[in-house]
Design a protein around this motif. Structure first.
Motif, PDB file in Angstrom:
ATOM      1  N   ASP A 193       0.773  -1.150  -0.100  1.00 10.96           N
ATOM      2  CA  ASP A 193       0.055   0.074   0.070  1.00 10.96           C
ATOM      3  C   ASP A 193       0.800   1.400  -0.040  1.00 10.96           C
ATOM      4  N   MET A 228     -12.656   9.791  -9.260  1.00 10.10           N
ATOM      5  CA  MET A 228     -12.789   8.925  -7.947  1.00 10.10           C
ATOM      6  C   MET A 228     -12.728   7.364  -8.338  1.00 10.10           C
ATOM      7  N   GLY A 229     -11.692   6.652  -7.829  1.00 11.71           N
ATOM      8  CA  GLY A 229     -12.118   5.306  -7.753  1.00 11.71           C
ATOM      9  C   GLY A 229     -11.397   4.549  -8.931  1.00 11.71           C
ATOM     10  N   HIS A 276      -4.240   5.547  -6.289  1.00 19.73           N
ATOM     11  CA  HIS A 276      -3.890   5.721  -4.782  1.00 19.73           C
ATOM     12  C   HIS A 276      -4.580   7.034  -4.393  1.00 19.73           C
ATOM     13  N   LYS A 320      -8.319   7.648  -4.818  1.00 16.82           N
ATOM     14  CA  LYS A 320      -9.293   6.400  -3.999  1.00 16.82           C
ATOM     15  C   LYS A 320     -10.647   6.920  -3.548  1.00 16.82           C
ATOM     16  N   THR A 321     -10.372   8.296  -2.738  1.00 14.95           N
ATOM     17  CA  THR A 321     -11.570   8.676  -2.140  1.00 14.95           C
ATOM     18  C   THR A 321     -12.042  10.086  -2.932  1.00 14.95           C
ATOM     19  N   ARG A 322     -11.468  10.525  -3.737  1.00 11.17           N
ATOM     20  CA  ARG A 322     -11.962  11.819  -4.310  1.00 11.17           C
ATOM     21  C   ARG A 322     -11.110  11.852  -5.658  1.00 11.17           C
TER      22      ARG A 322
END
Length: 346
Positions: free
Chosen positions: A111, A153-154, A249, A252-254
């Motif tokens: 990660d 995002m994503g 990475h 991932k959330t925005r």
């Protein structure tokens, strides 16, 4: 295609298309005044810029052609909406954590680490590195970075590679003496990460030919301190997370907006025998930051003996193609006192 931003023309500079050999350039106000403006309309603007780039190579009637002067350049993006720097070279992470007595979790291999840096005051590639105190532990960090178009995002890593518009080099300056205290607070870097500098020129991935593959730039990243070779690790070797992984990475959330910069972290190679790397003088690839060589010295000799940068020291970072020609131009900076109460000196 190669692009740069001249300091003339306001805070965000003036976009120019640069010839492949870095000898000539042409402003393109009819296409885009700034690089950020071009990135905001990349699908529309890129073909027009590529036409101008082709004309520079063939003397094809491009207007406003002038000599290209890296000293007149700002970083390609003088300021950016986002600057997020990863640590894709886990060898580097392991060494610098060992230097401050911190264990490295196994998750660091699966990660990516990433921090959000200041992006409102980038340095030009020939601007000085300013610090108020030599005791802060001034360090270079030679890296590769990419500039994205809009990223949803994503996004998955494979698709994220298609959102990379440009590639460039970075000197992500660190103040090593301030890092442990900041990280001990549990809230990450801030004062210990001053303004970064980027290469004079940013290039499209296709310009890199076979050196750009699998989301990595496979060329040695060269650095010098006071004219002496310091590092030549290959940026495509020992890179645990490719740029597709790093961009995904970050998103991932925005979402990421066009003009976001994602860094590789300090380029670092192990020795072929699995060791932490050796200085160039000993036949190794050297290092891209002083923290690494100091850690190696501590492991071998019980104490670090290479000092951090001092006022008057000179840093150069560059990458050459297979024919020995500069790809991005060179970052060339001198460390200088700056800020209220600057202290130190030789």
């Amino acid at each position: 295609m190669k692009l740069a931003s001249l300091k003339a023309g306001g805070r965000d500079g003036t976009l120019v298309v640069v010839s492949r050999d870095l000898s000539r350039c042409a402003p393109v106000p009819a296409v885009a005044r700034t690089l950020q403006e071009a990135l905001d309309r990349w699908a529309e603007v890129r073909p027009r810029l590529e036409g101008i780039a082709a004309g520079l190579e063939t003397d094809g009637g491009v207007e406003g052609v002038m000599p290209f002067d890296p000293d007149a350049c700002h970083s390609p993006l003088p300021r950016a909406f986002q600057w997020a720097d990863g640590s894709a070279y886990v060898n580097h992470v392991a060494l610098v954590r060992k230097a401050r007595g911190a264990e490295m979790p196994d998750s660091f291999w699966t990660d990516p680490l990433m921090y959000q840096g200041g992006s409102d005051s980038f340095l030009g590639p020939r601007d000085p590195i300013l610090a108020a105190d030599e005791g802060w532990g001034i360090d270079l960090e030679a890296e590769v970075a990419v500039v994205t178009t809009d990223v949803p995002m994503g996004i998955d890593p494979a698709a994220a590679l298609d959102r990379i518009a440009l590639v460039m080099l970075v000197n992500d300056v660190s103040l090593r003496g301030l890092i442990p205290g900041e990280l001990a607070k549990g809230f990450g870097f801030f004062q210990s990460k001053p303004s970064s500098a980027f290469s004079p020129v940013a290039v499209t991935p296709d310009e890199l030919g076979g050196a750009w593959r699998e989301g990595k730039l496979h060329r040695p990243l060269l650095s010098w301190i006071n004219g002496q070779p310091f590092g030549r690790p290959d940026a495509g070797t020992d890179m645990t997370f490719d740029f597709g992984r790093l961009v995904a990475h970050a998103a991932k959330t925005r979402p990421l907006c066009a003009g976001s910069i994602i860094g590789s972290g300090t380029v670092s190679n192990r020795d072929p025998d699995g060791g932490p790397g050796r200085p160039i003088a000993e036949g190794g690839c050297g290092y891209s930051c002083l923290a690494e060589i100091r850690t190696v010295e501590m492991l071998r000799e019980g104490r670090p003996r290479t000092p951090f940068l001092r006022f008057g020291d000179r840093v150069r970072i560059e990458m050459l193609d297979a024919d020995g020609r500069s790809i991005f131009g060179a970052i060339e900076q001198t460390v200088a006192p700056g800020g209220s109460g600057a202290a130190g000196g030789r």
